[in-house]
Design an enzyme around this catalytic site. Structure first.
Site, PDB file in Angstrom:
ATOM      1  N   LYS A   1       9.510  15.934  -7.117  1.00  0.00           N
ATOM      2  CA  LYS A   1       8.470  15.526  -6.169  1.00  0.00           C
ATOM      3  C   LYS A   1       7.862  16.804  -5.599  1.00  0.00           C
ATOM      4  CE  LYS A   1       6.833  11.779  -4.063  1.00  0.00           C
ATOM      5  NZ  LYS A   1       6.655  10.424  -4.633  1.00  0.00           N
TER       6      LYS A   1
ATOM      7  N   GLY B   1      -2.512  -6.662  -1.775  1.00  0.00           N
ATOM      8  CA  GLY B   1      -3.357  -5.556  -2.235  1.00  0.00           C
ATOM      9  C   GLY B   1      -3.311  -5.480  -3.749  1.00  0.00           C
TER      10      GLY B   1
HETATM   11  P1  NAD Z   1      -2.437  -1.661  -1.367  1.00  0.00           P
HETATM   12  O1  NAD Z   1      -2.806  -0.688  -0.298  1.00  0.00           O
HETATM   13  O2  NAD Z   1      -3.405  -1.951  -2.470  1.00  0.00           O
HETATM   14  O3  NAD Z   1      -2.037  -3.064  -0.712  1.00  0.00           O
HETATM   15  C1  NAD Z   1      -1.318  -3.197   0.460  1.00  0.00           C
HETATM   16  C2  NAD Z   1      -1.808  -4.477   1.130  1.00  0.00           C
HETATM   17  O4  NAD Z   1      -0.983  -4.719   2.269  1.00  0.00           O
HETATM   18  C3  NAD Z   1      -3.245  -4.387   1.635  1.00  0.00           C
HETATM   19  O5  NAD Z   1      -3.981  -5.513   1.224  1.00  0.00           O
HETATM   20  C4  NAD Z   1      -3.082  -4.327   3.156  1.00  0.00           C
HETATM   21  O6  NAD Z   1      -4.166  -4.933   3.840  1.00  0.00           O
HETATM   22  C5  NAD Z   1      -1.807  -5.096   3.347  1.00  0.00           C
HETATM   23  N1  NAD Z   1      -1.107  -4.806   4.583  1.00  0.00           N
HETATM   24  C6  NAD Z   1      -1.019  -3.641   5.260  1.00  0.00           C
HETATM   25  N2  NAD Z   1      -0.282  -3.803   6.370  1.00  0.00           N
HETATM   26  C7  NAD Z   1       0.119  -5.091   6.384  1.00  0.00           C
HETATM   27  C8  NAD Z   1       0.910  -5.864   7.257  1.00  0.00           C
HETATM   28  N3  NAD Z   1       1.432  -5.334   8.378  1.00  0.00           N
HETATM   29  N4  NAD Z   1       1.123  -7.150   6.951  1.00  0.00           N
HETATM   30  C9  NAD Z   1       0.593  -7.722   5.840  1.00  0.00           C
HETATM   31  N5  NAD Z   1      -0.176  -7.031   4.979  1.00  0.00           N
HETATM   32  C10 NAD Z   1      -0.411  -5.741   5.247  1.00  0.00           C
HETATM   33  O7  NAD Z   1      -1.054  -1.136  -1.953  1.00  0.00           O
HETATM   34  P2  NAD Z   1      -0.406  -1.511  -3.360  1.00  0.00           P
HETATM   35  O8  NAD Z   1      -0.785  -0.500  -4.357  1.00  0.00           O
HETATM   36  O9  NAD Z   1      -0.628  -2.947  -3.620  1.00  0.00           O
HETATM   37  O10 NAD Z   1       1.142  -1.271  -3.034  1.00  0.00           O
HETATM   38  C11 NAD Z   1       1.878  -2.190  -2.242  1.00  0.00           C
HETATM   39  C12 NAD Z   1       3.233  -1.599  -1.901  1.00  0.00           C
HETATM   40  O11 NAD Z   1       3.949  -1.334  -3.101  1.00  0.00           O
HETATM   41  C13 NAD Z   1       3.167  -0.278  -1.149  1.00  0.00           C
HETATM   42  O12 NAD Z   1       4.247  -0.225  -0.246  1.00  0.00           O
HETATM   43  C14 NAD Z   1       3.355   0.757  -2.253  1.00  0.00           C
HETATM   44  O13 NAD Z   1       3.936   1.943  -1.761  1.00  0.00           O
HETATM   45  C15 NAD Z   1       4.316   0.044  -3.165  1.00  0.00           C
HETATM   46  N6  NAD Z   1       4.221   0.474  -4.576  1.00  0.00           N
HETATM   47  C16 NAD Z   1       3.053   0.379  -5.251  1.00  0.00           C
HETATM   48  C17 NAD Z   1       2.981   0.786  -6.574  1.00  0.00           C
HETATM   49  C18 NAD Z   1       1.695   0.670  -7.367  1.00  0.00           C
HETATM   50  O14 NAD Z   1       1.739   0.745  -8.598  1.00  0.00           O
HETATM   51  N7  NAD Z   1       0.557   0.490  -6.729  1.00  0.00           N
HETATM   52  C19 NAD Z   1       4.137   1.269  -7.232  1.00  0.00           C
HETATM   53  C20 NAD Z   1       5.343   1.332  -6.523  1.00  0.00           C
HETATM   54  C21 NAD Z   1       5.370   0.931  -5.186  1.00  0.00           C
END
Ligand code: NAD
Length: 362
Positions: A88, A190
């Site tokens: 990292k 999201g």
């Molecule tokens: P994103 O930002 O696209 O979506 C997150 C969603 O959560 C948004 O729609 C936001 O409005 C909503 N949100 C924020 N705070 C909130 C709350 N208090 N209550 C309800 N909803 C809330 O992120 P993502 O890419 O969909 O990732 C989602 C999670 O998964 C994150 O924690 C990210 O670290 C983890 N993650 C994502 C990936 C990936 O491939 N994108 C991989 C591993 C882990």
């Protein structure tokens, strides 16, 4: 550059307690670059991990974060069966004000000098554009846009892995992995959450969704026939599965009291507010928790596929392996009566130890 450390907490004592192989401090006053690259373990392959840009309050905080996160990547790659090690990097600075092409390219040169032992990708505070700048200096970067031959958006792969993790847990609890008629609460729709809702609805699960973005909530509910619920009521729902896909630390002493589900399985990182306390509490309550770092490994799988030159089909197949990996973790947790994250850690450590032994005989 100087590293300010709290008393009694020297760099070398931190490195030895985390078990790191190498930590590189990158400094370039001309561009303002201050970065730390941590290579935790390369037994399974080159270390891979995102580059996070964050306005850390102290250098000690940045160092602690990069050590913790890089070790986490070792476990994630191992449990997922990938031939990657853990690494990292953190760039100290405000990603909105302190970034420049020159800074990113200078950072790319530091990565180049590591000769492939560290490969990076996007993370909090960095963008596909930044990866393009790094790519101008070194090939050891992944997650570049599809238009440049990269693997593009990892979210569908992550959602697939989470979906397979959910199915493995459902099999454990209900004896069949069919999701038809199962009830699921997805918190945060999201990029990952929306893809997950689609997969769940395709298998006729009843899906409840919540999000702080009300427009998005309404449109996803309509698109997939899910039921939108108020954000603060998600923990009170009487559902089979709670899938946290927004924030970390939503599984804590307060929410565990409320949760009525049999399974917690979602995409968010660091779902347990305190691994030791809440992992044990879930075990005692009989709630099955799919370790987040295992079932959300789709992003890492996507990066791995990009390096290995795999197509989308092969990438999705690798994400499907998360089903078997989750089953193994649940089995170990049950047999040894230990929290699932602990079982996952043990399996990850065992794989590294086994491969290290084989390598020693080459
Ligand atoms: P994103 O930002 O696209 O979506 C997150 C969603 O959560 C948004 O729609 C936001 O409005 C909503 N949100 C924020 N705070 C909130 C709350 N208090 N209550 C309800 N909803 C809330 O992120 P993502 O890419 O969909 O990732 C989602 C999670 O998964 C994150 O924690 C990210 O670290 C983890 N993650 C994502 C990936 C990936 O491939 N994108 C991989 C591993 C882990």
């Amino acid at each position: 550059m100087s590293v300010i450390l709290s008393e009694g907490n020297s760099i070398f004592s931190q490195l030895s307690s985390f078990g790191h192989q190498k930590v590189v401090f990158c400094s370039d006053p001309e561009t303002g670059l201050r970065a730390i690259i941590a290579i935790h373990d390369t037994t399974l392959g080159p270390s891979l991990g995102g580059t996070r840009m964050w306005a850390y309050k102290t250098e000690a905080e940045a160092l602690h974060d990069v050590l913790r996160l890089s070790r986490g990547m070792t476990y994630k790659a191992s449990i997922t069966g990938l031939n990657l090690g853990g690494g990292k990097a953190v760039i100290i600075g405000d990603s909105r004000n302190d970034k420049s092409e020159a800074l990113m390219r200078r950072y790319g040169k530091f990565i180049k000098n590591l000769n492939g032992s560290f490969i990076t990708a996007e993370d909090v505070g960095t963008t596909p554009r930044d990866m393009e700048y790094i790519r101008m200096e070194t090939e050891h970067v992944t997650g570049v846009p599809e238009s440049l031959g990269g693997s593009g958006d990892p979210s569908p792969v992550t959602a697939k892995g989470v979906f397979m993790g959910i199915k493995a847990c459902v099999k454990e609890v209900y004896g069949t992995d069919s999701l038809a008629g199962r009830t699921v609460a997805v918190q945060g729709i999201g990029n990952v959450g929306e893809n997950l809702v689609q997969l769940l609805r395709q298998e006729n699960a009843k899906v409840y969704i919540s999000d702080i973005n009300e427009d998005r909530l309404r449109s996803v509910a309509k698109k997939f026939g899910a039921e939108a619920v108020a954000n603060n009521s998600i923990y009170d729902l009487d559902v089979d599965i709670y899938a946290p896909c927004a924030l970390g630390a939503t599984v804590n002493s307060e929410t565990i009291e409320k949760l009525k589900c049999a399974i917690i399985a979602g995409a968010a990182n660091n779902q347990l507010a305190d691994e030791t306390i809440h992992g044990q509490l879930l075990l005692e309550k009989g709630i099955i928790y799919a370790p987040d770092y295992l079932i959300n490994a789709g992003g890492l799988i996507n990066c791995y596929s990009e390096i290995a030159g795999f197509n989308k089909n092969r990438t999705m197949q690798l994400a499907e392996n998360i089903y078997e990996a989750t089953r193994n973790v649940l089995k170990k947790s049950k047999n040894e009566n230990i929290p699932t994250h602990e079982a996952a850690n043990k399996i990850a450590e065992q794989r590294i130890a086994d491969i290290r032994r084989i390598k020693a005989t080459y």
